[in-house]
Design a protein around this motif. Structure first.
Motif, PDB file in Angstrom:
ATOM      1  N   ASP A  43      76.360  -8.233  83.653  1.00  0.00           N
ATOM      2  CA  ASP A  43      75.814  -8.742  84.909  1.00  0.00           C
ATOM      3  C   ASP A  43      75.855  -7.633  85.944  1.00  0.00           C
ATOM      4  OD1 ASP A  43      75.714 -11.100  83.517  1.00  0.00           O
ATOM      5  OD2 ASP A  43      77.278 -12.108  84.682  1.00  0.00           O
ATOM      6  N   VAL A  44      74.685  -7.208  86.404  1.00  0.00           N
ATOM      7  CA  VAL A  44      74.596  -6.107  87.367  1.00  0.00           C
ATOM      8  C   VAL A  44      74.571  -6.713  88.768  1.00  0.00           C
ATOM      9  CG1 VAL A  44      73.378  -3.999  88.015  1.00  0.00           C
ATOM     10  CG2 VAL A  44      73.285  -4.820  85.640  1.00  0.00           C
ATOM     11  N   ASP A  45      75.742  -6.968  89.312  1.00  0.00           N
ATOM     12  CA  ASP A  45      75.842  -7.590  90.631  1.00  0.00           C
ATOM     13  C   ASP A  45      75.577  -6.586  91.745  1.00  0.00           C
ATOM     14  OD1 ASP A  45      76.406  -9.964  89.424  1.00  0.00           O
ATOM     15  OD2 ASP A  45      78.574  -9.865  89.749  1.00  0.00           O
ATOM     16  N   ARG A  46      76.025  -5.363  91.553  1.00  0.00           N
ATOM     17  CA  ARG A  46      75.818  -4.300  92.541  1.00  0.00           C
ATOM     18  C   ARG A  46      75.975  -2.954  91.843  1.00  0.00           C
ATOM     19  NH1 ARG A  46      80.457  -6.963  93.544  1.00  0.00           N
ATOM     20  NH2 ARG A  46      79.506  -8.191  95.203  1.00  0.00           N
ATOM     21  N   LEU A  47      75.708  -1.870  92.538  1.00  0.00           N
ATOM     22  CA  LEU A  47      75.827  -0.505  92.015  1.00  0.00           C
ATOM     23  C   LEU A  47      75.085  -0.334  90.684  1.00  0.00           C
ATOM     24  CD1 LEU A  47      79.625   0.114  92.800  1.00  0.00           C
ATOM     25  CD2 LEU A  47      77.633   0.704  94.195  1.00  0.00           C
ATOM     26  N   PRO A  48      73.767  -0.503  90.685  1.00  0.00           N
ATOM     27  CA  PRO A  48      72.994  -0.414  89.443  1.00  0.00           C
ATOM     28  C   PRO A  48      73.081   0.939  88.751  1.00  0.00           C
ATOM     29  CG  PRO A  48      71.533  -0.472  91.357  1.00  0.00           C
ATOM     30  CD  PRO A  48      72.900  -0.824  91.852  1.00  0.00           C
ATOM     31  N   GLU A  49      73.436   1.985  89.491  1.00  0.00           N
ATOM     32  CA  GLU A  49      73.563   3.299  88.855  1.00  0.00           C
ATOM     33  C   GLU A  49      74.681   3.295  87.819  1.00  0.00           C
ATOM     34  OE1 GLU A  49      75.953   3.336  92.699  1.00  0.00           O
ATOM     35  OE2 GLU A  49      73.962   2.655  92.059  1.00  0.00           O
ATOM     36  N   ARG A  50      75.715   2.483  88.033  1.00  0.00           N
ATOM     37  CA  ARG A  50      76.779   2.385  87.034  1.00  0.00           C
ATOM     38  C   ARG A  50      76.288   1.646  85.789  1.00  0.00           C
ATOM     39  NH1 ARG A  50      82.234   1.219  90.717  1.00  0.00           N
ATOM     40  NH2 ARG A  50      81.980   3.096  92.016  1.00  0.00           N
ATOM     41  N   ALA A  51      75.358   0.728  85.973  1.00  0.00           N
ATOM     42  CA  ALA A  51      74.762   0.055  84.828  1.00  0.00           C
ATOM     43  C   ALA A  51      73.969   1.043  83.986  1.00  0.00           C
ATOM     44  CB  ALA A  51      73.867  -1.091  85.292  1.00  0.00           C
ATOM     45  N   VAL A  52      73.268   1.940  84.640  1.00  0.00           N
ATOM     46  CA  VAL A  52      72.499   2.961  83.910  1.00  0.00           C
ATOM     47  C   VAL A  52      73.438   3.849  83.104  1.00  0.00           C
ATOM     48  CG1 VAL A  52      71.018   4.984  84.152  1.00  0.00           C
ATOM     49  CG2 VAL A  52      70.576   2.939  85.542  1.00  0.00           C
ATOM     50  N   ARG A  64      72.807  -1.934  71.473  1.00  0.00           N
ATOM     51  CA  ARG A  64      71.912  -2.614  72.404  1.00  0.00           C
ATOM     52  C   ARG A  64      72.652  -3.784  73.045  1.00  0.00           C
ATOM     53  NH1 ARG A  64      67.734  -5.243  70.191  1.00  0.00           N
ATOM     54  NH2 ARG A  64      68.894  -5.444  68.236  1.00  0.00           N
ATOM     55  N   ALA A  65      72.471  -3.914  74.352  1.00  0.00           N
ATOM     56  CA  ALA A  65      73.131  -4.973  75.113  1.00  0.00           C
ATOM     57  C   ALA A  65      72.099  -5.652  76.005  1.00  0.00           C
ATOM     58  CB  ALA A  65      74.262  -4.391  75.955  1.00  0.00           C
ATOM     59  N   THR A  66      72.541  -6.659  76.744  1.00  0.00           N
ATOM     60  CA  THR A  66      71.682  -7.330  77.719  1.00  0.00           C
ATOM     61  C   THR A  66      72.197  -7.044  79.118  1.00  0.00           C
ATOM     62  OG1 THR A  66      71.139  -9.129  76.197  1.00  0.00           O
ATOM     63  CG2 THR A  66      70.790  -9.546  78.527  1.00  0.00           C
ATOM     64  N   TYR A  67      71.288  -6.660  80.002  1.00  0.00           N
ATOM     65  CA  TYR A  67      71.612  -6.390  81.399  1.00  0.00           C
ATOM     66  C   TYR A  67      70.860  -7.376  82.284  1.00  0.00           C
ATOM     67  CZ  TYR A  67      73.960  -2.075  80.099  1.00  0.00           C
ATOM     68  OH  TYR A  67      74.850  -1.162  79.564  1.00  0.00           O
ATOM     69  N   TYR A  68      71.629  -8.180  83.034  1.00  0.00           N
ATOM     70  CA  TYR A  68      71.046  -9.169  83.940  1.00  0.00           C
ATOM     71  C   TYR A  68      71.060  -8.630  85.365  1.00  0.00           C
ATOM     72  CZ  TYR A  68      71.290 -12.527  80.117  1.00  0.00           C
ATOM     73  OH  TYR A  68      71.125 -13.165  78.916  1.00  0.00           O
ATOM     74  N   PHE A  69      69.876  -8.670  86.017  1.00  0.00           N
ATOM     75  CA  PHE A  69      69.713  -8.065  87.340  1.00  0.00           C
ATOM     76  C   PHE A  69      69.449  -9.107  88.418  1.00  0.00           C
ATOM     77  CE2 PHE A  69      68.726  -4.666  84.398  1.00  0.00           C
ATOM     78  CZ  PHE A  69      69.339  -3.564  84.979  1.00  0.00           C
ATOM     79  N   ARG A  70      70.123  -8.922  89.549  1.00  0.00           N
ATOM     80  CA  ARG A  70      69.904  -9.756  90.735  1.00  0.00           C
ATOM     81  C   ARG A  70      68.832  -9.136  91.626  1.00  0.00           C
ATOM     82  NH1 ARG A  70      75.529  -9.711  93.627  1.00  0.00           N
ATOM     83  NH2 ARG A  70      74.552 -11.224  95.022  1.00  0.00           N
ATOM     84  N   CYS A  71      68.263  -9.958  92.483  1.00  0.00           N
ATOM     85  CA  CYS A  71      67.399  -9.448  93.543  1.00  0.00           C
ATOM     86  C   CYS A  71      68.020  -9.815  94.883  1.00  0.00           C
ATOM     87  CB  CYS A  71      65.983 -10.018  93.436  1.00  0.00           C
ATOM     88  SG  CYS A  71      65.878 -11.810  93.650  1.00  0.00           S
ATOM     89  N   ASP A  72      67.543  -9.190  95.954  1.00  0.00           N
ATOM     90  CA  ASP A  72      68.027  -9.565  97.274  1.00  0.00           C
ATOM     91  C   ASP A  72      67.192 -10.742  97.784  1.00  0.00           C
ATOM     92  OD1 ASP A  72      65.613  -8.545  98.214  1.00  0.00           O
ATOM     93  OD2 ASP A  72      66.504  -6.693  98.975  1.00  0.00           O
ATOM     94  N   LYS A  73      67.424 -11.145  99.022  1.00  0.00           N
ATOM     95  CA  LYS A  73      66.734 -12.315  99.559  1.00  0.00           C
ATOM     96  C   LYS A  73      65.247 -12.070  99.790  1.00  0.00           C
ATOM     97  CE  LYS A  73      70.888 -14.282 101.619  1.00  0.00           C
ATOM     98  NZ  LYS A  73      71.570 -14.755 102.851  1.00  0.00           N
ATOM     99  N   HIS A  74      64.837 -10.813  99.694  1.00  0.00           N
ATOM    100  CA  HIS A  74      63.414 -10.473  99.827  1.00  0.00           C
ATOM    101  C   HIS A  74      62.779 -10.229  98.461  1.00  0.00           C
ATOM    102  CE1 HIS A  74      64.050 -10.159 104.141  1.00  0.00           C
ATOM    103  NE2 HIS A  74      65.091  -9.376 103.899  1.00  0.00           N
ATOM    104  N   MET A  75      63.460 -10.645  97.412  1.00  0.00           N
ATOM    105  CA  MET A  75      62.992 -10.510  96.020  1.00  0.00           C
ATOM    106  C   MET A  75      62.810  -9.053  95.598  1.00  0.00           C
ATOM    107  SD  MET A  75      60.527 -13.725  95.075  1.00  0.00           S
ATOM    108  CE  MET A  75      59.768 -14.088  96.650  1.00  0.00           C
TER     109      MET A  75
END
Length: 259
Positions: A43-52, A64-75
């Protein structure tokens, strides 16, 4: 508390050496794995560079894994990180928080979910989704997951729809595996009985002959470098303190209303 990326890599190495095979979440719904298996969820809640960074390390080991990404309130999504991780061969999914953003209004949440899912799919493929716990919100996105209806949105499934009666759920929510500060990221099934440090986790599941696992990790909690690790631990400590205070306030409110 947070842990180093090298400890995460060592955990996977130990499991691989014991014969475990790693799979993204979509494989659970599309092509059930042979035992022993580990479905990997991030779950990529913040700091997406660490997910990379985590995704690149996994890809070097043909994992291979699954990465789930959030968006902000402006999508707005972290587009560059999403595309990079998809290019590495990992599954990309939508990490929704529709119900908490709509303050518990399920109709508004469903409409928001549809719009945000479409925005996510405009960037990367999405076959599965997963809720964001949002522990400080009064509304729990976990309560929304059963009402989505994956087929309505051409989804294979929701990560919370896995049958955990015979699959052990391992999550670092709250700071470490089996943390007492995990308020919402729970399953109706099998979990750890208490906290286990990642350096002991592989030995524990192997020793208990656990052959069916879901391993859920937040990349922000597994950084490289001591400075980043110190910062991640400080954030975990602050978040856990807020959770403790929130639990106390909710318990006090419940007792007041019960009188």
């Amino acid at each position: 508390m947070a842990h180093s990326l090298t400890k995460y890599a060592s955990l996977l190495d130990e499991l691989a050496a014991a014969g475990y095979r790693f799979h993204p979440i979509r494989d659970y719904f599309a092509a059930p794995a042979k035992q022993p298996f580990v479905y990997l969820r991030h779950d990529v809640d913040r700091l997406p560079e660490r997910a990379v960074t985590m995704a690149e390390a996994e890809a070097k080991g043909s994992i291979r894994a699954t990465y789930y990404f959030r968006c902000d309130k402006h999508m707005r999504f972290p587009e560059a990180a999403m595309r990079r991780i998809a290019d590495l061969g990992h599954e990309t999914g939508f990490h929704y928080e529709s119900l908490s953003r709509c303050k518990g209004d399920s109709d508004a949440a469903l409409a928001l979910f549809e719009r945000e899912l479409a925005a996510c799919r405009s960037l990367v493929p999405v076959d599965t989704v997963a809720p964001h716990g949002a522990p400080l919100s009064a509304a729990s996105n976990m309560d929304f997951s059963t009402g989505i209806g994956p087929e309505r949105f051409a989804l294979l499934g929701d990560a919370t729809g896995i049958d955990f009666t015979d699959i052990l759920y391992l999550t670092d929510t709250g700071g470490t595996f089996g943390s007492p500060y995990n308020l919402r990221d729970r399953v109706a099934g099998r979990e750890l009985p208490g906290p286990i440090h990642p350096v002991r986790l592989a030995a524990h599941v192997i020793g208990q002959q656990e052959t069916r696992l879901v391993l859920s990790c937040h990349p922000e909690r597994w950084p490289s470098g001591m400075l980043a690790l110190t910062e991640a631990r400080a954030r975990d400590s602050a978040t856990n303190l807020a959770k403790r205070l929130l639990q106390h306030l909710r318990a006090s409110d419940f007792r007041t209303r019960a009188r």
